[in-house]
Each structure stands twice: as C-alpha cells, then as structure tokens.
Design an enzyme around this catalytic site. Sequence first.
Site, PDB file in Angstrom:
ATOM      1  N   GLU A 190      23.397 -35.259  39.414  1.00  0.00           N
ATOM      2  CA  GLU A 190      22.330 -36.033  38.776  1.00  0.00           C
ATOM      3  C   GLU A 190      22.235 -35.621  37.307  1.00  0.00           C
ATOM      4  O   GLU A 190      21.986 -34.456  37.005  1.00  0.00           O
ATOM      5  CB  GLU A 190      21.013 -35.730  39.496  1.00  0.00           C
ATOM      6  CG  GLU A 190      19.865 -36.579  39.043  1.00  0.00           C
ATOM      7  CD  GLU A 190      18.594 -36.345  39.873  1.00  0.00           C
ATOM      8  OE1 GLU A 190      18.260 -35.180  40.145  1.00  0.00           O
ATOM      9  OE2 GLU A 190      17.952 -37.337  40.234  1.00  0.00           O
ATOM     10  N   LYS A 208      -0.433 -30.231  41.389  1.00  0.00           N
ATOM     11  CA  LYS A 208       0.117 -29.530  40.217  1.00  0.00           C
ATOM     12  C   LYS A 208       1.022 -30.466  39.422  1.00  0.00           C
ATOM     13  O   LYS A 208       2.099 -30.842  39.866  1.00  0.00           O
ATOM     14  CB  LYS A 208       0.919 -28.292  40.621  1.00  0.00           C
ATOM     15  CG  LYS A 208       1.210 -27.428  39.379  1.00  0.00           C
ATOM     16  CD  LYS A 208       2.359 -26.476  39.543  1.00  0.00           C
ATOM     17  CE  LYS A 208       3.696 -27.033  39.231  1.00  0.00           C
ATOM     18  NZ  LYS A 208       3.933 -27.445  37.828  1.00  0.00           N
ATOM     19  N   GLU A 214      10.671 -35.659  48.043  1.00  0.00           N
ATOM     20  CA  GLU A 214      11.330 -36.791  47.370  1.00  0.00           C
ATOM     21  C   GLU A 214      12.143 -36.169  46.249  1.00  0.00           C
ATOM     22  O   GLU A 214      11.588 -35.693  45.261  1.00  0.00           O
ATOM     23  CB  GLU A 214      10.254 -37.761  46.853  1.00  0.00           C
ATOM     24  CG  GLU A 214      10.789 -39.156  46.643  1.00  0.00           C
ATOM     25  CD  GLU A 214      11.243 -39.368  45.223  1.00  0.00           C
ATOM     26  OE1 GLU A 214      12.447 -39.095  44.966  1.00  0.00           O
ATOM     27  OE2 GLU A 214      10.444 -39.780  44.392  1.00  0.00           O
ATOM     28  N   CYS A 223      14.504 -40.783  39.421  1.00  0.00           N
ATOM     29  CA  CYS A 223      15.219 -40.215  40.574  1.00  0.00           C
ATOM     30  C   CYS A 223      16.163 -41.238  41.203  1.00  0.00           C
ATOM     31  O   CYS A 223      17.218 -40.886  41.709  1.00  0.00           O
ATOM     32  CB  CYS A 223      14.229 -39.703  41.601  1.00  0.00           C
ATOM     33  SG  CYS A 223      12.921 -40.861  41.959  1.00  0.00           S
TER      34      CYS A 223
HETATM   35  P1  NDP Z   1      11.784 -29.349  39.062  1.00  0.00           P
HETATM   36  O1  NDP Z   1      12.179 -29.725  40.432  1.00  0.00           O
HETATM   37  O2  NDP Z   1      11.878 -27.902  38.676  1.00  0.00           O
HETATM   38  O3  NDP Z   1      10.275 -29.799  38.775  1.00  0.00           O
HETATM   39  C1  NDP Z   1       9.472 -30.608  39.593  1.00  0.00           C
HETATM   40  C2  NDP Z   1       8.100 -29.980  39.800  1.00  0.00           C
HETATM   41  O4  NDP Z   1       8.215 -28.791  40.606  1.00  0.00           O
HETATM   42  C3  NDP Z   1       7.411 -29.516  38.527  1.00  0.00           C
HETATM   43  O5  NDP Z   1       6.023 -29.680  38.660  1.00  0.00           O
HETATM   44  C4  NDP Z   1       7.799 -28.057  38.482  1.00  0.00           C
HETATM   45  O6  NDP Z   1       6.977 -27.296  37.662  1.00  0.00           O
HETATM   46  C5  NDP Z   1       7.667 -27.680  39.924  1.00  0.00           C
HETATM   47  N1  NDP Z   1       8.411 -26.482  40.321  1.00  0.00           N
HETATM   48  C6  NDP Z   1       9.411 -25.837  39.648  1.00  0.00           C
HETATM   49  N2  NDP Z   1       9.870 -24.795  40.389  1.00  0.00           N
HETATM   50  C7  NDP Z   1       9.139 -24.787  41.534  1.00  0.00           C
HETATM   51  C8  NDP Z   1       9.153 -23.969  42.717  1.00  0.00           C
HETATM   52  N3  NDP Z   1      10.022 -22.956  42.866  1.00  0.00           N
HETATM   53  N4  NDP Z   1       8.293 -24.270  43.718  1.00  0.00           N
HETATM   54  C9  NDP Z   1       7.442 -25.296  43.616  1.00  0.00           C
HETATM   55  N5  NDP Z   1       7.368 -26.103  42.522  1.00  0.00           N
HETATM   56  C10 NDP Z   1       8.216 -25.855  41.505  1.00  0.00           C
HETATM   57  O7  NDP Z   1      12.596 -30.206  38.070  1.00  0.00           O
HETATM   58  P2  NDP Z   1      12.972 -29.828  36.554  1.00  0.00           P
HETATM   59  O8  NDP Z   1      11.822 -30.147  35.745  1.00  0.00           O
HETATM   60  O9  NDP Z   1      13.483 -28.436  36.403  1.00  0.00           O
HETATM   61  O10 NDP Z   1      14.225 -30.781  36.322  1.00  0.00           O
HETATM   62  C11 NDP Z   1      15.514 -30.338  36.729  1.00  0.00           C
HETATM   63  C12 NDP Z   1      16.324 -31.458  37.282  1.00  0.00           C
HETATM   64  O11 NDP Z   1      15.688 -31.929  38.448  1.00  0.00           O
HETATM   65  C13 NDP Z   1      16.432 -32.674  36.382  1.00  0.00           C
HETATM   66  O12 NDP Z   1      17.477 -32.558  35.488  1.00  0.00           O
HETATM   67  C14 NDP Z   1      16.652 -33.756  37.383  1.00  0.00           C
HETATM   68  O13 NDP Z   1      18.014 -33.813  37.709  1.00  0.00           O
HETATM   69  C15 NDP Z   1      15.885 -33.296  38.604  1.00  0.00           C
HETATM   70  N6  NDP Z   1      14.569 -33.939  38.722  1.00  0.00           N
HETATM   71  C16 NDP Z   1      14.442 -34.898  39.652  1.00  0.00           C
HETATM   72  C17 NDP Z   1      13.244 -35.560  39.778  1.00  0.00           C
HETATM   73  C18 NDP Z   1      13.070 -36.630  40.774  1.00  0.00           C
HETATM   74  O14 NDP Z   1      12.123 -37.398  40.680  1.00  0.00           O
HETATM   75  N7  NDP Z   1      13.909 -36.706  41.765  1.00  0.00           N
HETATM   76  C19 NDP Z   1      12.105 -35.279  38.904  1.00  0.00           C
HETATM   77  C20 NDP Z   1      12.327 -34.199  37.991  1.00  0.00           C
HETATM   78  C21 NDP Z   1      13.531 -33.581  37.914  1.00  0.00           C
HETATM   79  P3  NDP Z   1       7.413 -27.116  36.120  1.00  0.00           P
HETATM   80  O15 NDP Z   1       7.380 -28.471  35.519  1.00  0.00           O
HETATM   81  O16 NDP Z   1       6.389 -26.257  35.579  1.00  0.00           O
HETATM   82  O17 NDP Z   1       8.784 -26.508  36.138  1.00  0.00           O
END
Ligand code: NDP
Length: 486
Positions: A396, A191, A265, A299
């Site tokens: 973060e 996904k 991760e 990240c």
């Molecule tokens: P998320 O953790 O929500 O998104 C990561 C992935 O998980 C996306 O594909 C998202 O879908 C999906 N997702 C969202 N909710 C769920 C759930 N309950 N169960 C399973 N999968 C889910 O990150 P955000 O996009 O909301 O970003 C928020 C914060 O997270 C950022 O500001 C940053 O600080 C951190 N972040 C960290 C990352 C890293 O690599 N460590 C990467 C991205 C974000 P969808 O996109 O549709 O919401």
Amino acid sequence: MSTQETRTSIVWDYAPAPESPDHVRLRDSYGLFVDGDFRDPLDGTRVPTLNPATEEPVAEVAFAGPADLRRAVESARRAQPGWAALSGLERSKYLFRIARLIQERARELAVVESMDGGKPVRESRDVDVPLAAAHFFHYAGWADKLSYGVGGRAAAPVGVAAQIVPWNFPLLMAAWKLAPALACGNTSVLKPAETTPLTALLLAEILQEAELPPGVVSIVPGDGAAGAALVREPDIDKVAFTGSTGVGKDIQAALAGRAVSLTLELGGKSANIVFEDAALDQAVEGIVNGIFFNQGHVCCAGSRLLIQESVADTVIGKLWERMGRLRVGDPLDKNTDVGAINSREQLERIQSLVSAGEEEGAVRRSISCELPERGWWFAPTVFTEVAPAHRIAVEEIFGPVVSVLTFRTQAEAIEKANNSTYGLAAGIWTDKGAKAFEVASALQAGVVWQNTYNHFDPTAAFGGYKESGFGREGGAAGLRPYLRVT
Ligand code: NDP
C-alpha cells in the site's frame, strides 16, 4: 488541424478561488473532551497540530496520557447504563441533532478538515462533511429498530467501545464509528489520529451543543502510544480500529484471550479492472477518482490498475492526458484536485516506495507541475511496465501513485486482482452486465464497484477480506459489531 483538435486543444486557465478561513472559530488550545467537557490533561502533553500545506501550526491540542485514558474509560463506563436505558427513539433524537449541527457547521468543518489534513476543500465540502452528517442521520433511523437490523433477534449493546481512527478521513471516520455505536446504546472513547485531531474536537463541541449526556462520548487525541494504551485498558468491551495492517495485527495480539470484541478496517491494494468493452473515457475518470481522490490516502484506493491488453495503450494515453490537467496545490483553493500529503512521514513513505518501483525496473511518469515551496507534496504518478511481484504492485503506497498491470482474459484479470494479501475493494469497468456480475462474484474484495469508484453511501456495508480486516461498517451490517445478539 481539424475542428475537433482545435476544440480539445483549448487550455482553460483557472483563476485562484480560495475558500476563506475567516469564518472558522478555532481555539488556540484544545483540552481533552472527557465526561462532557474539555479538560486539561492529567498526565498528557500539549502539541501543535500542523497544516501540511504550510507546515504552520493551526492550533495546540492536548494529547492523552495513561491517566487521561483511564479517566475517559471510567466516564464511558459510568454513562453506559443510562445511555442504554434510554429508548431507541430518545437516542435517535440525539443522533438527529448531531447530524443537523454538522450540517449547520458544514463550511467550518470542511475548511478545518482541509487545513489540518491537506485534502482539497472541494472534497471536504462535498464528500467528507455531508457523508459524516448522512451517517448520523442513517443510524438515527436505526436506533429504535435494532432488532430488525439483526434478523428479528433480541439485541443489547456491547458496552464501552474504544474507537481509533486514522488521518485520511478524520471527521468521516469518527462518524462511521460513533453513529452506530451510539445508536446501539454503547458509549465510546474515540482517539483521533495524531496529525488530524481538529475536526474531531469540533465534533466534541457539537456533542456538547446537542447536550449529549456526559461520558457517552469522550474524544482523546494522542499519539500511537495512546492508541496502544487505549486498547489495553482493562474496562473496555469493544475495539473498532481503522488504520494500517501492522497496527491492526498488534491490536489483535493485544486483545488475544480477552473478552473484547474487535473490528478491523485495514489497508488495501485494490484492483481497478478495465475491460476492452468499457466506456473508456468514463473509465479514465473512474481511474483518476480511484487513485487521486484525497491524494491517494484512501484505504480502498484503486492503486492497482488492471487494463485489458488490447486497450492498454489507449487507456494509458488518455489517463496521462487527463493527469496533465489535474491541479495540484493549495487545499483551500476550490479548483484544486490534489492537495498536500498529510505529513512528512507519509511523504517519505511514498517517496521510498516510488524509488523502489524505479529500482525494480518499472517505468515512472509523474506530471510536471509547480509545487509550493513549503508543505508536503507529491505529483500524481503512474507506473507502467509493472510486474506483479514489484513492491509497488504489492504494498500500500497510500499516495497519488497508480501501478498499471495488464491482462488478456477475464480469468487472468480475476487471478491478478486476487493475487494480494489484501481484499478491501475493487472496480470493474465493462459494458457487459453479466461479465460484471461474474467477475464481482469471483473477486475477494469486500466492496466491488461497477463502472464507478470510491462511491460511498451510509446504507452500504464497507469492510474487507484477508489482511484488509474484518467486520462491516455502514448500513444494517454496521449495527452487528455494536450489539450482543441473542
Ligand atoms: P496507523 O495505523 O499507525 O494509524 C491509525 C491510527 O492508529 C492512528 O490514530 C494512530 O495514532 C493509531 N495507532 C498507531 N499505533 C497504534 C497502536 N500500536 N495501537 C493502537 N493504535 C495505534 O497508520 P499510520 O498513520 O502510521 O500510516 C501508516 C500506513 O498505514 C500508511 O502509509 C497507510 O499505508 C496505512 N494506513 C491505512 C489506513 C486505512 O484507512 N486503511 C489509514 C491510515 C494509514 P497516531 O496517528 O498517533 O499514530
């Protein structure tokens, strides 16, 4: 004025160097890639995906509903025994083919990555796409040597993997997840993130062209609810997730008591530590790369800059001067250093944490630059006078914002670096090899770079400590989460 001053005061003005999107072959609308083909959603919807630099739609994409996810998992289950029964050599041929096709479509993938996600095309072209191909090449090499990768023990695939990737490195994270899973004989339902589904869908076209058997990989864009539903599907054997710590915890809770293996991760607040004996100009380049690469949507970004007190003013002065030369703007311009913020939500998150930093008394400096009228942008920012308890030193930000703290001794540097709930990465800048090893061994971080930062290689393991997650991706270590070892 001395000769040297005259030389350094030259201002190089760059003419625009836009990369043309004319060669890109995007469809107007994409279905879900399930069981080897693009299909209309059963109970999902169709939504436009926006270019964050213009707020204009790039294409329309199907989002999966619960029945779509079920269909994708069923197809992965059907395909798994046949895929696992192929010899490692045969599986490796598919992975090599995928890697070569990524290389063939590299220019198109780079442009689409920048249009859909906002990152500078220089980065998509030179980092994301070549590294994605390199991961497939690397794991193609492992497919027929799996037991060597796990200490000579017998190894079997885990089964069906649900893989969820974020929006900051959409194609690269898909490659990080898919390449080891497939090499080990697993099938996958992937996904992509809501805001950046397009390069994963181009990858689906590549999988078709590589004639990957139907069902071995399904790619089902969707929102957070789809991610949540996917990890709760009853017939999966493994979940691999990259994203926020909050969602990681939710997934962990959802899987509690089930025989589903998990790798997470998650986020980070990584310390980039500059000692007084470092080559300071080189360190400044590393600081810039550590926090402004991909607008700080990384990240392992070096978002906590720890500078030894004796050189703090010098380093901050050099950093500020270097920041003034960063070019912020059109992601498709080959001279751009800092592109668009990925989404309005992310911009609001950055703005709110930056306001918190100001309210808590840290000193903010953002470079003055002309930002485009449309789209989502944030000027590169440095905070000084930061206290360890400030939110900008703890949370973060995931944007182009660096928080500077100082230290006097090596012991204090280690203590401050480890004073975090996270533990993903760290950087050490010093001329002394022994000091670098000593500090690296004391840091609670999965990856420690010495005199470099944000350096990625498919042969190296990547992953976190503490709330940055568990499990490793990359190299031989990246095979382990996808194998049952007996
Ligand atoms: P998320 O953790 O929500 O998104 C990561 C992935 O998980 C996306 O594909 C998202 O879908 C999906 N997702 C969202 N909710 C769920 C759930 N309950 N169960 C399973 N999968 C889910 O990150 P955000 O996009 O909301 O970003 C928020 C914060 O997270 C950022 O500001 C940053 O600080 C951190 N972040 C960290 C990352 C890293 O690599 N460590 C990467 C991205 C974000 P969808 O996109 O549709 O919401």
